[in-house]
Design a protein around this motif. Structure first.
Motif, PDB file in Angstrom:
ATOM      1  N   LEU A   1       0.832  -1.210   0.000  1.00  0.00           N
ATOM      2  CA  LEU A   1       0.000   0.000   0.000  1.00  0.00           C
ATOM      3  C   LEU A   1       0.863   1.255   0.000  1.00  0.00           C
ATOM      4  CD1 LEU A   1      -2.818  -1.002   2.518  1.00  0.00           C
ATOM      5  CD2 LEU A   1      -3.081  -0.566   0.061  1.00  0.00           C
ATOM      6  N   GLU A   2       1.937   1.239   0.791  1.00  0.00           N
ATOM      7  CA  GLU A   2       2.827   2.402   0.840  1.00  0.00           C
ATOM      8  C   GLU A   2       3.546   2.573  -0.496  1.00  0.00           C
ATOM      9  OE1 GLU A   2       4.808   5.737   2.548  1.00  0.00           O
ATOM     10  OE2 GLU A   2       2.898   4.731   2.864  1.00  0.00           O
ATOM     11  N   GLU A   3       3.964   1.477  -1.082  1.00  0.00           N
ATOM     12  CA  GLU A   3       4.630   1.545  -2.388  1.00  0.00           C
ATOM     13  C   GLU A   3       3.687   2.146  -3.433  1.00  0.00           C
ATOM     14  OE1 GLU A   3       6.082  -1.819  -5.469  1.00  0.00           O
ATOM     15  OE2 GLU A   3       6.849  -2.040  -3.419  1.00  0.00           O
ATOM     16  N   ARG A   4       2.438   1.714  -3.428  1.00  0.00           N
ATOM     17  CA  ARG A   4       1.459   2.274  -4.382  1.00  0.00           C
ATOM     18  C   ARG A   4       1.216   3.749  -4.113  1.00  0.00           C
ATOM     19  NH1 ARG A   4      -2.497  -2.610  -3.472  1.00  0.00           N
ATOM     20  NH2 ARG A   4      -1.395  -4.207  -4.645  1.00  0.00           N
ATOM     21  N   ARG A   5       1.133   4.123  -2.840  1.00  0.00           N
ATOM     22  CA  ARG A   5       0.917   5.528  -2.484  1.00  0.00           C
ATOM     23  C   ARG A   5       2.072   6.383  -3.005  1.00  0.00           C
ATOM     24  NH1 ARG A   5       2.189   9.526   1.132  1.00  0.00           N
ATOM     25  NH2 ARG A   5       3.901   8.326   1.978  1.00  0.00           N
ATOM     26  N   LEU A   6       3.286   5.901  -2.814  1.00  0.00           N
ATOM     27  CA  LEU A   6       4.453   6.652  -3.281  1.00  0.00           C
ATOM     28  C   LEU A   6       4.474   6.735  -4.804  1.00  0.00           C
ATOM     29  CD1 LEU A   6       7.178   5.344  -0.807  1.00  0.00           C
ATOM     30  CD2 LEU A   6       6.043   7.580  -0.803  1.00  0.00           C
ATOM     31  N   MET A   7       4.079   5.670  -5.471  1.00  0.00           N
ATOM     32  CA  MET A   7       4.027   5.695  -6.938  1.00  0.00           C
ATOM     33  C   MET A   7       2.986   6.712  -7.417  1.00  0.00           C
ATOM     34  SD  MET A   7       4.542   1.708  -7.974  1.00  0.00           S
ATOM     35  CE  MET A   7       4.784   2.011  -9.719  1.00  0.00           C
ATOM     36  N   ARG A   8       1.840   6.767  -6.725  1.00  0.00           N
ATOM     37  CA  ARG A   8       0.821   7.754  -7.093  1.00  0.00           C
ATOM     38  C   ARG A   8       1.347   9.170  -6.906  1.00  0.00           C
ATOM     39  NH1 ARG A   8      -2.664   4.157  -4.413  1.00  0.00           N
ATOM     40  NH2 ARG A   8      -2.650   5.462  -2.565  1.00  0.00           N
ATOM     41  N   LEU A   9       2.082   9.384  -5.834  1.00  0.00           N
ATOM     42  CA  LEU A   9       2.665  10.709  -5.596  1.00  0.00           C
ATOM     43  C   LEU A   9       3.684  11.050  -6.678  1.00  0.00           C
ATOM     44  CD1 LEU A   9       3.222  10.711  -1.717  1.00  0.00           C
ATOM     45  CD2 LEU A   9       1.538  12.040  -3.006  1.00  0.00           C
TER      46      LEU A   9
ATOM     47  N   ASP B   1       3.740   9.827  -9.723  1.00  0.00           N
ATOM     48  CA  ASP B   1       2.984  10.051 -10.963  1.00  0.00           C
ATOM     49  C   ASP B   1       2.365  11.444 -10.972  1.00  0.00           C
ATOM     50  OD1 ASP B   1       3.649   7.513 -11.828  1.00  0.00           O
ATOM     51  OD2 ASP B   1       1.680   6.634 -11.359  1.00  0.00           O
ATOM     52  N   ALA B   2       1.806  11.842  -9.841  1.00  0.00           N
ATOM     53  CA  ALA B   2       1.192  13.169  -9.751  1.00  0.00           C
ATOM     54  C   ALA B   2       2.256  14.256  -9.940  1.00  0.00           C
ATOM     55  CB  ALA B   2       0.488  13.337  -8.403  1.00  0.00           C
ATOM     56  N   ALA B   3       3.429  14.052  -9.357  1.00  0.00           N
ATOM     57  CA  ALA B   3       4.508  15.036  -9.512  1.00  0.00           C
ATOM     58  C   ALA B   3       4.961  15.102 -10.967  1.00  0.00           C
ATOM     59  CB  ALA B   3       5.688  14.677  -8.597  1.00  0.00           C
ATOM     60  N   ARG B   4       5.087  13.947 -11.621  1.00  0.00           N
ATOM     61  CA  ARG B   4       5.476  13.937 -13.040  1.00  0.00           C
ATOM     62  C   ARG B   4       4.414  14.610 -13.900  1.00  0.00           C
ATOM     63  NH1 ARG B   4       7.895   8.829 -11.917  1.00  0.00           N
ATOM     64  NH2 ARG B   4       5.963   7.714 -12.336  1.00  0.00           N
ATOM     65  N   MET B   5       3.159  14.342 -13.592  1.00  0.00           N
ATOM     66  CA  MET B   5       2.084  14.964 -14.371  1.00  0.00           C
ATOM     67  C   MET B   5       2.088  16.479 -14.175  1.00  0.00           C
ATOM     68  SD  MET B   5      -0.957  12.137 -13.900  1.00  0.00           S
ATOM     69  CE  MET B   5      -2.219  13.244 -14.457  1.00  0.00           C
TER      70      MET B   5
ATOM     71  N   ALA C   1       2.706  19.138 -17.059  1.00  0.00           N
ATOM     72  CA  ALA C   1       1.750  20.214 -17.317  1.00  0.00           C
ATOM     73  C   ALA C   1       2.460  21.568 -17.306  1.00  0.00           C
ATOM     74  CB  ALA C   1       0.646  20.186 -16.267  1.00  0.00           C
ATOM     75  N   GLU C   2       3.397  21.728 -16.392  1.00  0.00           N
ATOM     76  CA  GLU C   2       4.167  22.973 -16.328  1.00  0.00           C
ATOM     77  C   GLU C   2       5.013  23.145 -17.593  1.00  0.00           C
ATOM     78  OE1 GLU C   2       7.653  24.899 -13.544  1.00  0.00           O
ATOM     79  OE2 GLU C   2       6.213  23.530 -12.606  1.00  0.00           O
ATOM     80  N   MET C   3       5.648  22.061 -18.032  1.00  0.00           N
ATOM     81  CA  MET C   3       6.456  22.116 -19.258  1.00  0.00           C
ATOM     82  C   MET C   3       5.571  22.418 -20.470  1.00  0.00           C
ATOM     83  SD  MET C   3       9.472  21.730 -18.295  1.00  0.00           S
ATOM     84  CE  MET C   3      10.813  20.830 -18.971  1.00  0.00           C
ATOM     85  N   ASP C   4       4.395  21.800 -20.504  1.00  0.00           N
ATOM     86  CA  ASP C   4       3.468  22.064 -21.599  1.00  0.00           C
ATOM     87  C   ASP C   4       3.037  23.528 -21.598  1.00  0.00           C
ATOM     88  OD1 ASP C   4       3.640  19.408 -22.309  1.00  0.00           O
ATOM     89  OD2 ASP C   4       1.668  18.839 -21.504  1.00  0.00           O
TER      90      ASP C   4
END
Length: 139
Positions: free
Chosen positions: A107-115, A117-121, A125-128
């Motif tokens: 669960l923690e690994e998935r939470r960190l991956m979501r974070l 992913d959100a940071a990359r997105m 978006a900022e680069m776009d």
């Protein structure tokens, strides 16, 4: 809203696993002690037989000694069965604790991956946005 960290649950689950591992180690020490006591009893029998055969009194006393050895071995074997049952219980609880730990870690690994992913997105978006501004200012 970001999901909470599972770190406290992971620490608690690890603590449970470690405590159960300590209990299992203690059970193994007790088992070894019982096995050693049984071995010593078995090794003492031939020696006592030899001593008993040397005199009539020894021969007569050997019977009660042999009975006491048999009773003691029976008690030790009963103790070993109890210890084995405790070990089985601890093993089952340990499997459950490991499964719980693994669940929280995933669960923690998935939470960190979501974070991540959100940071990359957000970064994309900022680069776009920057690319769009440059494109608009070029025209």
């Amino acid at each position: 809203m970001a999901a909470r960290s599972h770190a406290p649950l992971i620490r608690l689950a690890r603590f449970k696993v470690e405590e159960l591992q300590k209990q299992m180690a203690e059970i193994e020490r007790i088992r070894a002690s019982i096995r050693e006591q049984i071995t010593r009893l078995e090794e003492s029998v031939p020696e006592e037989q030899s001593v008993a055969s040397e005199s009539r009194e020894g021969y007569l006393a050997y019977g009660s000694y042999a009975r006491s050895v048999i009773q003691r071995k029976d008690k030790l074997r009963a103790s070993m069965e109890e210890v084995d049952a405790q070990a089985d219980d601890i093993r089952a609880r340990m499997e459950q604790a490991f499964a719980e730990l693994k669940k929280y870690e995933l669960l923690e690994e998935r939470r960190l991956m979501r974070l991540q992913d959100a940071a990359r997105m957000a970064e994309q978006a900022e680069m776009d946005e920057i690319a769009g501004q440059r494109l608009r200012s070029a025209h």
